[in-house]
Design a protein around this motif. Structure first.
Motif, PDB file in Angstrom:
ATOM      1  N   ARG A  48      11.180  10.470   3.086  1.00 56.64           N
ATOM      2  CA  ARG A  48      10.168  10.679   2.054  1.00 56.64           C
ATOM      3  C   ARG A  48       9.710  12.127   2.180  1.00 56.64           C
ATOM      4  O   ARG A  48       9.542  12.619   3.300  1.00 56.64           O
ATOM      5  N   VAL A  62       6.887  14.243   2.170  1.00 57.24           N
ATOM      6  CA  VAL A  62       5.440  14.006   2.259  1.00 57.24           C
ATOM      7  C   VAL A  62       4.806  14.989   3.230  1.00 57.24           C
ATOM      8  O   VAL A  62       5.352  15.239   4.309  1.00 57.24           O
ATOM      9  N   TYR A 110      -4.019   6.197   7.235  1.00 60.62           N
ATOM     10  CA  TYR A 110      -3.199   7.379   7.029  1.00 60.62           C
ATOM     11  C   TYR A 110      -3.266   7.785   5.561  1.00 60.62           C
ATOM     12  O   TYR A 110      -3.337   6.922   4.676  1.00 60.62           O
ATOM     13  N   HIS A 146       8.175  -2.127   5.319  1.00 57.24           N
ATOM     14  CA  HIS A 146       7.504  -2.081   6.621  1.00 57.24           C
ATOM     15  C   HIS A 146       6.321  -3.036   6.579  1.00 57.24           C
ATOM     16  O   HIS A 146       5.818  -3.375   5.499  1.00 57.24           O
ATOM     17  N   ARG A 153       0.027   3.847  -3.593  1.00 55.65           N
ATOM     18  CA  ARG A 153       0.102   5.225  -4.137  1.00 55.65           C
ATOM     19  C   ARG A 153      -1.035   5.363  -5.134  1.00 55.65           C
ATOM     20  O   ARG A 153      -1.271   4.434  -5.922  1.00 55.65           O
ATOM     21  N   HIS A 165      11.482   4.737  -4.774  1.00 56.74           N
ATOM     22  CA  HIS A 165      10.884   5.503  -5.864  1.00 56.74           C
ATOM     23  C   HIS A 165      11.977   6.219  -6.650  1.00 56.74           C
ATOM     24  O   HIS A 165      12.991   6.625  -6.080  1.00 56.74           O
ATOM     25  N   ASP A 204      -0.346   8.964  -0.878  1.00 54.71           N
ATOM     26  CA  ASP A 204       0.087   7.745  -0.190  1.00 54.71           C
ATOM     27  C   ASP A 204      -1.021   7.305   0.758  1.00 54.71           C
ATOM     28  O   ASP A 204      -1.518   8.121   1.543  1.00 54.71           O
ATOM     29  N   PHE A 220      -0.802   2.262   8.802  1.00 53.60           N
ATOM     30  CA  PHE A 220       0.046   2.188  10.002  1.00 53.60           C
ATOM     31  C   PHE A 220      -0.653   2.580  11.312  1.00 53.60           C
ATOM     32  O   PHE A 220      -0.276   2.052  12.367  1.00 53.60           O
TER      33      PHE A 220
HETATM   34  C1  1HN Z   1       6.330   5.270   3.244  1.00 52.84           C
HETATM   35  O1  1HN Z   1       7.092   4.184   3.216  1.00 52.84           O
HETATM   36  C2  1HN Z   1       6.093   5.992   2.073  1.00 52.84           C
HETATM   37  O2  1HN Z   1       7.308   4.508   0.721  1.00 52.84           O
HETATM   38  C3  1HN Z   1       5.281   7.097   2.109  1.00 52.84           C
HETATM   39  O3  1HN Z   1       6.686   6.361  -0.149  1.00 52.84           O
HETATM   40  C4  1HN Z   1       4.688   7.516   3.279  1.00 52.84           C
HETATM   41  C5  1HN Z   1       4.348   7.240   5.638  1.00 52.84           C
HETATM   42  C6  1HN Z   1       4.600   6.562   6.800  1.00 52.84           C
HETATM   43  C7  1HN Z   1       5.399   5.450   6.815  1.00 52.84           C
HETATM   44  C8  1HN Z   1       5.971   4.999   5.648  1.00 52.84           C
HETATM   45  C9  1HN Z   1       6.745   5.582   0.791  1.00 52.84           C
HETATM   46  C10 1HN Z   1       4.926   6.820   4.459  1.00 52.84           C
HETATM   47  C11 1HN Z   1       5.740   5.684   4.452  1.00 52.84           C
END
Ligand code: 1HN
Length: 340
Positions: free
Chosen positions: A61, A63, A82, A99, A105, A140, A152, A156
């Motif tokens: 991702r 980010v 987070y 997860h 979002r 996405h 986001d 976690f």
């Molecule tokens: C995640 O799965 C996304 O799916 C974005 O866009 C940020 C940060 C940590 C762990 C998983 C996403 C993330 C994430």
């Protein structure tokens, strides 16, 4: 025996409680997280830079994590939550995974992207809140023009602290759509009329998207007539239509309108809160630290830190989206608040 006794008991895997008691049982919590603000105007050029130089094939991702200075390793925005800002370009896809952490979002800018959540394509527009609850497949894609950026939010830090984090790749890069686009929003968004043919009560809201158009409609319907909260203004909670409660068991999402001249009564609560400024300018003072915010900024209020919101603008509303771990703390019997 003297000090030797202390060495001896340490080797036996023990410690004397009397030397730790004050730290272990403080009179009240003192978060390691600091009150902190991330400027969107400062971050945006770097997001676009990495969109330019780093392909989505190279990054799981794309980010920028918003890392609290008190919580660098492992990185987190508050002790339990987070925040990150993600960017995706036209034609790109971010591969499907899931997860146990719950995620959402909140769309900041752009149009034409969608997230596929358990087989449903959910389209994004600025101000929309999209949910990907724990263990839901999500990928996405962006079929519009120009960069698409969103906030986001995930739980976690909490899930990993509880040692309940699992992660899995889907296997194929993207999911096939197997239900009509945006069907969950279309079925549930009319609030008091919900599907009666297959009730599936769940602690996760079944709504893929809480569109900004509905949020705006809610504020318009209230107009200037609601009293609102002394500390938080006209604060609306996004709800799970099955329960009337928060959207996910670990994360609650809200949106507040602070009228021009609003000055909140100082308040603190055990949940930590992350804010995103949808519109307007103001100041939130957190344990004496002034966080001056403007459009699209993000700021963190640690648990049990006293916050005071001010919308100093004479003529303009401020709109603050926020999320907290209040559902988790409430479920565990640990929710407390105090208003000055
Ligand atoms: C995640 O799965 C996304 O799916 C974005 O866009 C940020 C940060 C940590 C762990 C998983 C996403 C993330 C994430």
């Amino acid at each position: 025996m003297g000090d030797d006794a202390y060495d001896a008991i340490a080797k036996l895997g023990t410690a004397p409680l009397w030397r730790y008691f004050g730290d272990l049982f403080a009179a009240q919590p003192k978060s390691r997280a600091e009150p902190f603000l991330w400027s969107y105007a400062a971050l945006r050029p770097y997001l676009l830079h990495f969109a330019d130089v780093l392909s989505l094939r190279e990054a799981e991702r794309r980010v920028l994590m918003l890392v609290n200075p008190g919580l660098a390793d492992p990185p987190a925005t508050t002790t339990t939550l987070y925040a990150g800002i993600q960017v995706i370009l036209p034609g790109e896809t971010a591969q499907a995974h899931r997860h146990t952490s719950g995620a959402f979002r909140f769309v900041i800018e752009g149009s034409g992207a969608y997230t596929t959540v358990n087989g449903e394509r959910v389209h994004m527009h600025p101000g929309d809140l999209l949910l990907t609850p724990g263990w839901h497949w999500h990928d996405h894609a962006h079929e519009g023009e120009g960069p698409m950026l969103w906030l986001d939010g995930l739980d976690f830090p909490l899930v990993n602290a509880l040692e309940a984090g699992f992660f899995e790749l889907y296997g194929e890069r993207t999911q096939k759509a197997d239900v009509p686009d945006d069907i969950s929003s279309r079925q549930f968004i009319h609030g008091r009329l919900t599907p009666a043919w297959s009730p599936r009560p769940s602690p996760n809201s079944p709504i893929g998207n809480y569109p900004w158009s509905e949020t705006a409609r809610a504020f318009d319907a209230i107009a200037d007539d609601a009293v609102g909260s002394d500390s938080d203004g006209v604060l609306l909670e996004y709800t799970n239509p099955w329960t009337g409660g928060p959207v996910m068991p670990t994360i609650g999402c809200r949106v507040a309108r602070l009228r021009p001249g609003f000055r909140g009564v100082p308040r603190r609560q055990t949940p930590s809160t992350i804010y995103h400024v949808v519109r307007g300018e103001g100041v939130t003072t957190v344990d004496g630290r002034r966080l001056e915010w403007g459009p699209k900024d993000v700021f963190a209020v640690p648990g049990w830190a006293t916050y005071e919101h001010v919308n100093a603008a004479r003529g303009d509303d401020a709109i603050l989206f926020s999320y907290t771990d209040a559902p988790a703390l409430t479920a565990l019997g640990l929710y407390r608040e105090e208003v000055r």
